[in-house]
Motif scaffolding. Structure first.
Motif, PDB file in Angstrom:
ATOM      1  N   ARG A 233      -5.344  -3.338  -3.252  1.00 39.99           N
ATOM      2  CA  ARG A 233      -4.176  -4.121  -2.846  1.00 39.99           C
ATOM      3  C   ARG A 233      -4.132  -4.355  -1.338  1.00 39.99           C
ATOM      4  O   ARG A 233      -3.485  -5.287  -0.875  1.00 39.99           O
ATOM      5  CB  ARG A 233      -2.888  -3.413  -3.288  1.00 39.99           C
ATOM      6  CG  ARG A 233      -2.741  -3.273  -4.788  1.00 39.99           C
ATOM      7  CD  ARG A 233      -1.506  -2.450  -5.110  1.00 39.99           C
ATOM      8  NE  ARG A 233      -1.597  -1.118  -4.543  1.00 39.99           N
ATOM      9  CZ  ARG A 233      -0.592  -0.248  -4.521  1.00 39.99           C
ATOM     10  NH1 ARG A 233       0.577  -0.589  -5.030  1.00 39.99           N
ATOM     11  NH2 ARG A 233      -0.754   0.946  -4.005  1.00 39.99           N
ATOM     12  N   TRP A 234      -4.824  -3.487  -0.594  1.00 40.38           N
ATOM     13  CA  TRP A 234      -4.787  -3.610   0.860  1.00 40.38           C
ATOM     14  C   TRP A 234      -6.101  -4.137   1.422  1.00 40.38           C
ATOM     15  O   TRP A 234      -6.326  -4.092   2.624  1.00 40.38           O
ATOM     16  CB  TRP A 234      -4.487  -2.244   1.496  1.00 40.38           C
ATOM     17  CG  TRP A 234      -3.214  -1.674   1.007  1.00 40.38           C
ATOM     18  CD1 TRP A 234      -3.060  -0.666   0.111  1.00 40.38           C
ATOM     19  CD2 TRP A 234      -1.896  -2.089   1.352  1.00 40.38           C
ATOM     20  NE1 TRP A 234      -1.737  -0.420  -0.119  1.00 40.38           N
ATOM     21  CE2 TRP A 234      -0.987  -1.282   0.634  1.00 40.38           C
ATOM     22  CE3 TRP A 234      -1.386  -3.077   2.207  1.00 40.38           C
ATOM     23  CZ2 TRP A 234       0.376  -1.429   0.733  1.00 40.38           C
ATOM     24  CZ3 TRP A 234      -0.014  -3.217   2.308  1.00 40.38           C
ATOM     25  CH2 TRP A 234       0.850  -2.398   1.574  1.00 40.38           C
ATOM     26  N   GLY A 235      -6.978  -4.604   0.536  1.00 39.38           N
ATOM     27  CA  GLY A 235      -8.250  -5.150   0.996  1.00 39.38           C
ATOM     28  C   GLY A 235      -9.277  -4.064   1.171  1.00 39.38           C
ATOM     29  O   GLY A 235      -8.995  -2.862   1.121  1.00 39.38           O
ATOM     30  N   LYS A 236     -10.511  -4.490   1.381  1.00 41.06           N
ATOM     31  CA  LYS A 236     -11.625  -3.568   1.483  1.00 41.06           C
ATOM     32  C   LYS A 236     -11.927  -3.143   2.912  1.00 41.06           C
ATOM     33  O   LYS A 236     -12.898  -2.425   3.169  1.00 41.06           O
ATOM     34  CB  LYS A 236     -12.890  -4.201   0.879  1.00 41.06           C
ATOM     35  CG  LYS A 236     -12.757  -4.479  -0.611  1.00 41.06           C
ATOM     36  CD  LYS A 236     -14.048  -5.021  -1.180  1.00 41.06           C
ATOM     37  CE  LYS A 236     -13.921  -5.273  -2.678  1.00 41.06           C
ATOM     38  NZ  LYS A 236     -15.175  -5.807  -3.259  1.00 41.06           N
TER      39      LYS A 236
ATOM     40  N   SER B 124     -13.474   0.788  -4.445  1.00 43.59           N
ATOM     41  CA  SER B 124     -12.057   0.451  -4.358  1.00 43.59           C
ATOM     42  C   SER B 124     -11.487   0.269  -5.757  1.00 43.59           C
ATOM     43  O   SER B 124     -12.202  -0.109  -6.702  1.00 43.59           O
ATOM     44  CB  SER B 124     -11.846  -0.830  -3.546  1.00 43.59           C
ATOM     45  OG  SER B 124     -12.530  -1.917  -4.138  1.00 43.59           O
ATOM     46  N   ILE B 125     -10.183   0.550  -5.885  1.00 46.18           N
ATOM     47  CA  ILE B 125      -9.470   0.391  -7.142  1.00 46.18           C
ATOM     48  C   ILE B 125      -7.990   0.266  -6.828  1.00 46.18           C
ATOM     49  O   ILE B 125      -7.529   0.668  -5.743  1.00 46.18           O
ATOM     50  CB  ILE B 125      -9.739   1.584  -8.097  1.00 46.18           C
ATOM     51  CG1 ILE B 125      -9.328   1.242  -9.529  1.00 46.18           C
ATOM     52  CG2 ILE B 125      -9.012   2.834  -7.613  1.00 46.18           C
ATOM     53  CD1 ILE B 125      -9.772   2.260 -10.545  1.00 46.18           C
ATOM     54  N   ASN B 126      -7.243  -0.272  -7.734  1.00 49.12           N
ATOM     55  CA  ASN B 126      -5.810  -0.422  -7.546  1.00 49.12           C
ATOM     56  C   ASN B 126      -5.148   0.944  -7.694  1.00 49.12           C
ATOM     57  O   ASN B 126      -5.110   1.522  -8.788  1.00 49.12           O
ATOM     58  CB  ASN B 126      -5.256  -1.405  -8.587  1.00 49.12           C
ATOM     59  CG  ASN B 126      -3.803  -1.761  -8.333  1.00 49.12           C
ATOM     60  OD1 ASN B 126      -2.960  -0.901  -8.098  1.00 49.12           O
ATOM     61  ND2 ASN B 126      -3.505  -3.045  -8.377  1.00 49.12           N
ATOM     62  N   PHE B 127      -4.628   1.490  -6.600  1.00 47.72           N
ATOM     63  CA  PHE B 127      -4.027   2.827  -6.627  1.00 47.72           C
ATOM     64  C   PHE B 127      -2.785   2.885  -7.500  1.00 47.72           C
ATOM     65  O   PHE B 127      -2.487   3.913  -8.106  1.00 47.72           O
ATOM     66  CB  PHE B 127      -3.694   3.279  -5.206  1.00 47.72           C
ATOM     67  CG  PHE B 127      -4.886   3.750  -4.421  1.00 47.72           C
ATOM     68  CD1 PHE B 127      -6.148   3.755  -4.985  1.00 47.72           C
ATOM     69  CD2 PHE B 127      -4.749   4.183  -3.109  1.00 47.72           C
ATOM     70  CE1 PHE B 127      -7.252   4.183  -4.274  1.00 47.72           C
ATOM     71  CE2 PHE B 127      -5.841   4.617  -2.383  1.00 47.72           C
ATOM     72  CZ  PHE B 127      -7.098   4.620  -2.960  1.00 47.72           C
ATOM     73  N   GLU B 128      -2.040   1.796  -7.563  1.00 41.15           N
ATOM     74  CA  GLU B 128      -0.843   1.771  -8.401  1.00 41.15           C
ATOM     75  C   GLU B 128      -1.224   1.948  -9.863  1.00 41.15           C
ATOM     76  O   GLU B 128      -0.623   2.760 -10.585  1.00 41.15           O
ATOM     77  CB  GLU B 128      -0.095   0.447  -8.204  1.00 41.15           C
ATOM     78  CG  GLU B 128       1.150   0.289  -9.068  1.00 41.15           C
ATOM     79  CD  GLU B 128       2.289   1.165  -8.610  1.00 41.15           C
ATOM     80  OE1 GLU B 128       3.187   1.438  -9.436  1.00 41.15           O
ATOM     81  OE2 GLU B 128       2.288   1.576  -7.433  1.00 41.15           O
ATOM     82  N   SER B 129      -2.222   1.215 -10.309  1.00 37.36           N
ATOM     83  CA  SER B 129      -2.672   1.317 -11.701  1.00 37.36           C
ATOM     84  C   SER B 129      -3.292   2.685 -11.971  1.00 37.36           C
ATOM     85  O   SER B 129      -3.103   3.261 -13.052  1.00 37.36           O
ATOM     86  CB  SER B 129      -3.680   0.212 -12.014  1.00 37.36           C
ATOM     87  OG  SER B 129      -3.104  -1.061 -11.825  1.00 37.36           O
TER      88      SER B 129
ATOM     89  N   GLU C 298      -3.030  10.336   0.286  1.00 37.39           N
ATOM     90  CA  GLU C 298      -1.957   9.804   1.127  1.00 37.39           C
ATOM     91  C   GLU C 298      -1.021   8.904   0.330  1.00 37.39           C
ATOM     92  O   GLU C 298       0.203   8.975   0.463  1.00 37.39           O
ATOM     93  CB  GLU C 298      -2.557   9.014   2.289  1.00 37.39           C
ATOM     94  CG  GLU C 298      -3.042   9.858   3.437  1.00 37.39           C
ATOM     95  CD  GLU C 298      -3.495   8.993   4.605  1.00 37.39           C
ATOM     96  OE1 GLU C 298      -3.566   7.760   4.431  1.00 37.39           O
ATOM     97  OE2 GLU C 298      -3.764   9.549   5.676  1.00 37.39           O
ATOM     98  N   SER C 299      -1.597   8.044  -0.489  1.00 35.48           N
ATOM     99  CA  SER C 299      -0.774   7.120  -1.270  1.00 35.48           C
ATOM    100  C   SER C 299       0.101   7.861  -2.263  1.00 35.48           C
ATOM    101  O   SER C 299       1.245   7.470  -2.507  1.00 35.48           O
ATOM    102  CB  SER C 299      -1.669   6.111  -1.993  1.00 35.48           C
ATOM    103  OG  SER C 299      -2.411   6.736  -3.028  1.00 35.48           O
ATOM    104  N   VAL C 300      -0.420   8.946  -2.832  1.00 34.78           N
ATOM    105  CA  VAL C 300       0.377   9.744  -3.768  1.00 34.78           C
ATOM    106  C   VAL C 300       1.497  10.463  -3.028  1.00 34.78           C
ATOM    107  O   VAL C 300       2.640  10.536  -3.509  1.00 34.78           O
ATOM    108  CB  VAL C 300      -0.526  10.745  -4.512  1.00 34.78           C
ATOM    109  CG1 VAL C 300       0.312  11.703  -5.349  1.00 34.78           C
ATOM    110  CG2 VAL C 300      -1.517  10.003  -5.403  1.00 34.78           C
TER     111      VAL C 300
END
Length: 915
Positions: A539-542, A569-574, A604-606
């Motif tokens: 979601r934030w680009g590579k 990379s992968i969608n962290f939300e999913s 960090e995202s979690v």
């Protein structure tokens, strides 16, 4: 479902396939170009349904072939030749898939699709055969190496296999034996080329390339099923399942020998025997380095370790369901049929089973929870051509109505049969149609009738045929001979075999080769761990730079890999939402643990999320049902002397969980979350749970996440003190409680009552143990004895209470004040006991006295409601004598600003450098 399942089950020694199997697994060398290999692989329709276990009266063709292969493969090179053929088939199929994907938008691809289906079926059957033969060869090699190590003798007994005939134990380690078995040596005269070919590297490279290609070509999805177009082909889906299953078999040789860490294995001169794992890691490291060199000149180069991880993570998130008519789809429906028809277990209000013997690989989605609110399971049905077919039709593995006349099949109208008859009649069909690495057919029946059935005396009615009666007797005999292992004896209900197998592969490849250095030298870096360290959010680009996380959620031992121009990379939300569905299982919890420790950016995202209840609640649910204490196990009977006998530790079959290691992982995850101060603050103030459907002791509504964590941990501690006496379990529970204690506010009234009750019960048991010890208290910090464990638990509960009723929190925790007031005699006795005075507990006693004075001066206190109302109206007086004259602070400062005054209460988790 495609293939000849009944032909595979009824295989006899006189069958053409049996003759081919005996020849290709025998002692005679069969050249790679011999036509007998083609004859064998053309039987793919039956090869794909073969399994290694049988209870039938037919010849055990598969078992004999596997035994022969394990005995002669090192000298005949036949297993290596088969492996080379399958490697070639995989590469051929991979090339066709890539071409098909690149030209899928053009017309005239129907013929190409048919070609792919034919090749996929042949490849699937060959892979299943290789898995069976390789597994037996690996087991025999490990057993032979172990026997050689124990006896240290070269005595050859009659009937010994090749492995036991080696001259020295030094050259008889597992890796050497497997290298001999998977090295093809041509018997032809040397004319051109090498005479040896490493089949292990060939099959590993072919499988990795295939998974990389499939992951790259599954970007487009079908509109009807939201399943990638390539995977929507039933045979391709089955090939992926077979590849993942074979990889797990080949890379798991450590299961059959003593566990050693990668650092210990590298430092020790004794071979550790992980032949395929070594090959896999060496090839992956070489391929990754080669990719980094070639990407400058070749834009089409593939980083296979990253591509394999990307495919596995994508399948973990998407959980692609097996397409109809695939073998994997039949397994999915079959296990659901067994869970419903062969067990007495029912679904909980949240749509999941409560017993640890049945594990749902993924929790039902939100829209399914409402439909599953009933406490009874819904019969499984499928539709095809506007017709509804019952459960037995699914169990028989067909899409149409059937009236089979073979033994064990249902004939006539199955709807008129009673439930028990429906279960018993297709039992032979279940045996012959079921085979998977996750659930072997014989094990499936044994589970259903011995582990899950609950009523073994009612299994056999009088009208069962003699053949079926004999079959059941064999099942019971095998169950009596086999050892109990609750980790293995589970019924896994999966909606996506690819997702679960790929999750297991992620764990296997990322949790080996963890050593950073060996004898002062840099060790071989795990390429998969390095790729995860640079995992980014799509979601934030590579272009997100990989960096060391400053979040306290990330454990201290985590390290970051080197940055790459092109990172995984992968969608962290999913991904986070996917963990919310699977973290109640061992696979899900371990994968979440691995991701948090290996990927700083994901951690960090979690840590920044405000909806951590999506993963915390499933973890708490698993802890809850893993700490069930039955009343008959809690009763203490008086002995001959009139004294009560101590609590008995649980036996293996009485434990309500599958493995203690699962409890450890869940508590470690809770510890990792709780070491972040923002988690404790948010869990009590911002995250509220409307209702907890699976909690049975009381109907809980509108409870904070923090209160829910406390009540479940109290239950686990009680269960551990009475039944397990596990020091590690207790210490982790205590660490989580103390991490949360500075942030406890707005405590639920039921949780407040439980805290006081558990504290009093634990102290009374402590007094009994203290008396049995002659009045001698335990040593400080001793958790090795029940006395020390109870003492430490009591002191922790008192510190929890003390922190919860300190001046800045007391007005928000009046329910706890009232609970202390009700049990004031016992609480004061505990606080005044010599063993409990390690901390200053005077504030608790003073608080109880002030609460008493308020009730006496301002209210009657005849009911709980009146007492609570009085405390609320005069709550300011509860802290008037404590020196807190600063007034009420803002909600953001009322708890955390005083945390420093409580000392360093934060317990952190630090993983070993090479676990």
């Amino acid at each position: 479902m495609w293939g000849d399942s009944e032909g595979a089950y009824s295989l006899t020694s006189s069958d053409d396939l049996s003759k081919c199997l005996y020849q290709t697994t025998g002692p005679a060398h069969i050249p790679y170009n011999d036509s007998r290999w083609q004859q064998l692989l053309l039987h793919y329709d039956r090869l794909v349904h073969l399994h290694s276990a049988t209870l039938s009266t037919h010849d055990d063709v598969v078992g004999t072939a596997c035994a022969q292969c394990a005995k002669y493969s090192a000298t005949s090179s036949n297993l290596a030749a088969l492996t080379l053929h399958i490697s070639r088939m995989l590469r051929d199929l991979q090339s066709d898939l890539e071409h098909y994907s690149n030209n899928s938008n053009e017309g005239g691809d129907g013929k190409h699709r048919i070609t792919i289906i034919g090749k996929a079926r042949a490849t699937c059957g060959a892979l299943n055969l290789l898995r069976l033969l390789s597994h037996e060869t690996i087991v025999q090699a490990c057993d032979s190496a172990k026997a050689q190590e124990q006896t240290n003798t070269t005595t050859t007994q009659d009937g010994a296999n090749y492995y036991s005939e080696q001259p020295t134990a030094a050259g008889n380690d597992t890796s050497y034996l497997l290298k001999e078995s998977f090295t093809y040596r041509s018997r032809q005269s040397s004319g051109s080329g090498d005479q040896e070919n490493d089949a292990a590297v060939q099959i590993i490279s072919s499988m990795m390339l295939f998974l990389s290609t499939v992951g790259k070509t599954t970007t487009t999805t079908t509109a009807a099923t939201n399943t990638p177009e390539i995977i929507s082909i039933p045979e391709i889906y089955d090939v992926i399942v077979q590849i993942l299953s074979l990889l797990l078999v080949l890379l798991s040789t450590q299961l059959y020998q003593p566990m050693v860490s990668s650092a210990e294995a590298a430092e020790s001169e004794i071979p550790h025997g992980n032949f395929f794992l070594d090959k896999f890691m060496e090839y992956s490291s070489w391929q990754r380095q080669n990719y980094r060199t070639q990407q400058k000149v070749d834009n089409g180069a593939i980083n296979e370790p990253m591509a394999v991880l990307s495919s596995c993570l994508t399948w973990l998130v998407d959980r692609p369901a097996p397409p109809r008519r695939s073998i994997a789809s039949h397994y999915v429906e079959l296990t659901k049929a067994v869970a419903h028809q062969m067990t007495d277990l029912v679904l909980s209000n949240d749509g999941m089973y409560e017993d640890s013997c049945i594990v749902m690989a993924a929790a039902p989605k939100n829209e399914q929870n409402d439909a599953s609110s009933s406490t009874s399971a819904v019969p499984l049905q499928t539709t095809s051509n506007d017709k509804t077919h019952n459960l037995t039709t699914v169990a028989l593995g067909t899409d149409d109505s059937v009236a089979l006349s073979s033994k064990g099949h249902v004939s006539g109208d199955v709807s008129s049969l009673k439930r028990r008859s429906i279960v018993l009649q297709p039992i032979r069909s279940i045996l012959l149609l079921s085979s998977t690495v996750l659930l072997l057919p014989i094990r499936l029946v044994r589970l259903a009738f011995t582990v899950l059935g609950r009523k073994q005396h009612a299994i056999l009615p009088g009208d069962v045929s003699k053949d079926d009666h004999s079959l059941f007797q064999q099942i019971q005999t095998n169950c009596e001979k086999s050892s109990w292992n609750k980790t293995n004896n589970i019924l896994l209900l999966t909606d996506s075999p690819i997702a679960d197998l790929s999750t297991a592969l992620i764990l296997l490849v990322t949790n080996n080769y963890r050593a950073q250095s060996v004898n002062g030298r840099n060790a071989l870096r795990n390429p998969f761990r390095v790729e995860l360290a640079s995992l980014n959010d799509t979601r934030w680009g590579k272009d997100v730079a990989t960096r060391q996380s400053d979040s306290s959620l990330l454990p201290l031992s985590s390290t970051v890999g080197d940055s790459q121009a092109m990172s995984l990379s992968i969608n962290f939300e999913s991904l986070f939402e996917a963990f919310g569905r699977i973290c109640h299982t061992e696979l899900g919890a371990l994968t979440l643990y691995t991701m948090l420790l290996s990927s700083p950016i994901f951690a960090e995202s979690v840590a920044a999320r405000s909806d951590l209840d999506l993963v915390i609640i499933p973890l708490l649910r698993s802890l809850y049902f893993s700490s069930v204490m039955k009343h008959d196990k809690l009763l203490q009977k008086k002995g001959a002397g009139g004294q009560k006998t101590p609590f008995q530790l649980l036996s293996q079959t009485d434990k309500p969980y599958r493995s203690q290691s699962q409890l450890y992982v869940i508590l470690i995850l809770l510890l990792i979350f709780s070491q972040d101060p923002s988690f404790g603050r948010d869990s009590f103030r911002r995250v509220s749970i409307p209702a907890v459907q699976w909690y049975k002791e009381r109907q809980i509504k509108a409870i904070s996440l923090g209160s829910m964590i406390l009540v479940v941990l109290l239950r686990v501690i009680t269960f551990n003190l009475n039944m397990l006496h596990d020091e590690f379990l207790l210490s982790n529970c205590i660490a989580v409680l103390l991490n949360l204690s500075p942030h406890i506010v707005q405590l639920h009234k039921y949780v407040a009552t439980r805290i006081t009750f558990v504290t009093i019960s634990c102290f009374k048991r402590y007094l009994v143990l203290l008396a049995e010890n002659g009045g001698i208290p335990e040593e400080e910090g001793d958790l090795s004895s029940p006395l020390g464990m109870h003492g430490e638990a009591c002191r922790t509960f008192l510190q929890l209470i003390k922190h919860s009723v300190r001046p800045r929190c007391v007005e928000d925790n009046l329910h706890l004040v009232y609970a202390l007031l009700v049990e004031q005699r016992d609480i004061q006795k505990i606080c005044q006991h010599a063993s409990m005075k390690q901390g200053d507990l005077a504030p608790i006693i003073d608080l109880i006295q002030r609460a008493n004075n308020i009730i006496e001066q301002h209210g009657t206190g005849r009911s709980a409601a009146e007492a609570m109302q009085t405390l609320k109206l005069h709550s300011a007086e509860l802290k008037s004598d404590t020196g807190d004259n600063r007034g009420r602070t803002s909600s953001s400062d009322s708890v955390t600003s005083e945390a420093t005054d409580l000392g360093n209460l934060t317990f952190t988790y630090e993983e070993e450098a090479d676990p």
